[in-house]
Design an enzyme around this catalytic site. Structure first.
Site, PDB file in Angstrom:
ATOM      1  N   LYS A  79     -16.080 -67.296  39.787  1.00 21.25           N
ATOM      2  CA  LYS A  79     -15.976 -66.325  39.814  1.00 21.25           C
ATOM      3  C   LYS A  79     -16.180 -65.457  40.032  1.00 21.25           C
ATOM      4  O   LYS A  79     -14.452 -65.469  38.603  1.00 21.25           O
ATOM      5  CB  LYS A  79     -16.115 -66.833  41.501  1.00 21.25           C
ATOM      6  CG  LYS A  79     -15.809 -65.543  42.464  1.00 21.25           C
ATOM      7  CD  LYS A  79     -15.929 -66.372  44.166  1.00 21.25           C
ATOM      8  CE  LYS A  79     -16.384 -65.120  44.996  1.00 21.25           C
ATOM      9  NZ  LYS A  79     -15.271 -65.589  46.765  1.00 21.25           N
ATOM     10  N   SER A 154     -19.185 -66.046  49.723  1.00 23.28           N
ATOM     11  CA  SER A 154     -19.536 -64.198  49.079  1.00 23.28           C
ATOM     12  C   SER A 154     -19.303 -65.719  47.319  1.00 23.28           C
ATOM     13  O   SER A 154     -19.820 -65.048  46.926  1.00 23.28           O
ATOM     14  CB  SER A 154     -17.675 -63.846  48.590  1.00 23.28           C
ATOM     15  OG  SER A 154     -16.573 -64.708  48.867  1.00 23.28           O
ATOM     16  N   SER A 178     -16.103 -68.620  51.743  1.00 19.57           N
ATOM     17  CA  SER A 178     -17.098 -67.753  50.638  1.00 19.57           C
ATOM     18  C   SER A 178     -16.832 -69.209  49.999  1.00 19.57           C
ATOM     19  O   SER A 178     -17.038 -69.263  49.298  1.00 19.57           O
ATOM     20  CB  SER A 178     -16.270 -66.887  50.308  1.00 19.57           C
ATOM     21  OG  SER A 178     -16.391 -66.300  50.900  1.00 19.57           O
TER      22      SER A 178
HETATM   23  N1  GLN Z   1     -18.326 -64.280  54.931  1.00 20.16           N
HETATM   24  C1  GLN Z   1     -16.511 -63.636  55.346  1.00 20.16           C
HETATM   25  C2  GLN Z   1     -16.201 -62.328  54.776  1.00 20.16           C
HETATM   26  O1  GLN Z   1     -17.330 -61.357  54.434  1.00 20.16           O
HETATM   27  C3  GLN Z   1     -15.834 -64.104  54.579  1.00 20.16           C
HETATM   28  C4  GLN Z   1     -15.839 -64.547  52.725  1.00 20.16           C
HETATM   29  C5  GLN Z   1     -14.892 -64.895  52.122  1.00 20.16           C
HETATM   30  O2  GLN Z   1     -14.183 -65.808  52.068  1.00 20.16           O
HETATM   31  N2  GLN Z   1     -13.746 -64.763  50.803  1.00 20.16           N
HETATM   32  O3  GLN Z   1     -15.477 -61.745  54.938  1.00 20.16           O
END
Ligand code: GLN
Length: 487
Positions: A79, A154, A178
């Site tokens: 990532k 994400s 994410s």
């Molecule tokens: N969707 C969640 C957020 O926007 C989780 C994001 C993540 O785990 N990095 O914060």
């Protein structure tokens, strides 16, 4: 059989028996990238020269019969919030568009030591804020099962790469789901380890008390192999846990006789797709048939988890992101003095969602509101953690959905932040409590995969992997490949 379709453990055998070379494997993956990346858009950057160099080194070692790690020569993606020395690490943000880290993240170092081949840096929501990968400043990744739908976020680029054959394994980061959400939407396996099990050194910080790096793979065996490579104590991360790392492949046994599983009824929220609910119940029946003991448990504070998460995460993000002012890192806006320079830098560099989170977080932390919002959220976080402690007095693992629905259409929720945040309702409690959880496929709604969540006690990755492995081996969902065309 095309090489890109194989798992890491299958490729490992072919490399060991000298049926294929690491360069051939890397080339097969790059050919696949050439064939489908225009449809999937999983990568922000590719590192082909470096990857082929790594593959050649592995082939040399194989020739000279040097002992190799199980992941040696296996191509994977990182990532783009994980630092790789000398390779752009953008966090999918304009503000870090040209940032080239002078050091490796600990996980990068470990994977290089394990002789893996890193094919590229995967797309993501900007600063890991989002649930669809639509918040990337550079591109929208697509779900390989249906390119009109999102891959989840994400770590959507990482999951899409693994599901499309553009990488055999990938690393994501999970602050509120994410890793698990994109794994579920893309029909692959994703593990969020216990907080502190995998070093965060060199991971660009979003919400430091929640962030955790973990694997995204085609099956549970590969997940264990990647965990073996990346887990462990690191003195450079002050929240790293200093206990020995077990060999996670030892958990890969099919016998789960007597394993106590619990279903937290509060996870079936209003708006849950009945087909997702059905698939999770069917998975529980399957686990029971495999010998597990089942009971329903109650986790009464679950309904406050989403609000608590969005207070804690935005508060920490507003503090972590205050370092991007045009000095030291990345983009610099032009201004006549320091304040106007910093203001320009931040308005030009950050996307809408990131700015929304910074404003929310600053508000929650500001004097006068701190007690009402941030401090309150910390107290509720403790109650949520206690729900887990209590549940784990009676059961070994918890089983739950990953998300209320399957993958949604690109554009469907991007202008409705609250609807987007709701996708995280089943994943955020795990981060608030710091416990490990895996996502693995448990069915399909039409052509779109459904994810099953198995949650463990702190440092209970071994039990989580064991339950996941037994379940996986009883079905063939993990063997299905995304129908991208051209197969
Ligand atoms: N969707 C969640 C957020 O926007 C989780 C994001 C993540 O785990 N990095 O914060």
């Amino acid at each position: 059989m095309e090489l890109y379709k194989l798992t890491a453990h299958e490729l490992q055998q072919k490399l060991q028996t000298k049926e294929v070379t690491a360069v051939e494997v890397a080339e097969a993956v790059y050919n696949r990238i050439d064939a489908v990346e225009n449809k999937v858009q999983a990568f922000i950057s590719l590192t082909k020269d470096r990857a082929l160099e790594q593959a050649r080194r592995v082939d040399e070692k194989i020739k000279t019969n040097t002992a190799l790690s199980p992941l040696a020569g296996i191509p994977g993606a990182l990532k783009d919030n994980i630092c790789v020395q000398g390779t752009k690490t953008t966090c999918a943000s304009q503000i870090l568009e040209n940032f080239v880290p002078p050091y490796d993240a600990t996980v990068t170092e470990k994977l290089v030591d394990a002789d893996t081949v890193v094919v590229g840096k995967a797309n993501m929501d900007e600063f890991a804020m989002g649930s669809s990968t639509e918040n990337s400043a550079f591109k929208v990744s697509r779900n390989p099962w249906d390119t009109d739908t999102v891959p989840g976020g994400s770590s959507g680029g990482s999951a899409a790469a693994v599901a499309s054959g553009e990488a055999i394994w990938a690393l994501g980061s999970d602050t509120g789901g994410s890793i698990r959400l994109p794994a579920a939407y893309c029909g692959v396996v994703g593990l969020k380890p216990t907080y502190g099990r995998v070093s965060r050194y060199g991971l660009v910080a979003y919400a430091s008390s929640l962030d955790q790096i973990g694997p995204i793979t085609r099956d549970v065996t590969d997940c264990a192999l990647v965990m073996n490579a990346i887990a462990g104590y690191d003195h450079r991360d002050s929240t790293s846990i200093n206990t020995p790392v077990p060999d996670y492949t030892k958990s890969l046994v099919k016998d789960i006789g007597g394993l106590k599983i619990g279903l937290p009824k509060e996870y079936f929220v209003a708006g849950m797709d009945p087909e997702v609910e059905k698939a999770v119940y069917a998975a529980i029946e399957q686990l029971k048939a495999l010998g597990a003991d089942y009971k329903e448990v109650s986790m009464p504070h679950t309904e406050y988890a989403l609000a608590t998460y969005y207070m804690v995460a935005t508060a920490e993000a507003s503090s972590n992101l205050s370092r991007y002012v045009g000095v030291g890192f990345g983009h610099r806006g032009q201004g006549d003095d320091l304040i106007s320079m910093a203001t320009k830098t931040r308005t030009e560099g950050f996307g809408d969602e990131v700015r929304r989170r910074i404003m929310l977080g600053n508000y929650a932390l500001s004097s006068g509101y701190y007690d009402a919002y941030y401090l309150k959220a910390l107290k509720v976080r403790t109650l949520i953690k206690r729900d887990f402690d209590k549940a784990f007095e009676d059961v070994d693992v918890l089983v739950a959905p990953i998300a209320p629905t399957t993958a949604f259409k690109i554009g469907e929720k991007v202008n409705d932040p609250l609807a987007m945040y709701l996708q995280d309702v089943c994943t955020v409690p795990v981060n608030l409590a710091g416990v490990p959880a895996i996502s693995l496929p448990c069915g399909f709604k039409g052509h779109l995969p459904i994810g099953l969540q198995i949650i463990g006690k702190p440092l209970g990755e071994t039990t989580v992997l064991q339950a996941a492995y037994a379940f996986e081996q009883s079905n063939d969902y993990h063997k299905r490949l995304a129908p991208l065309g051209g197969e």
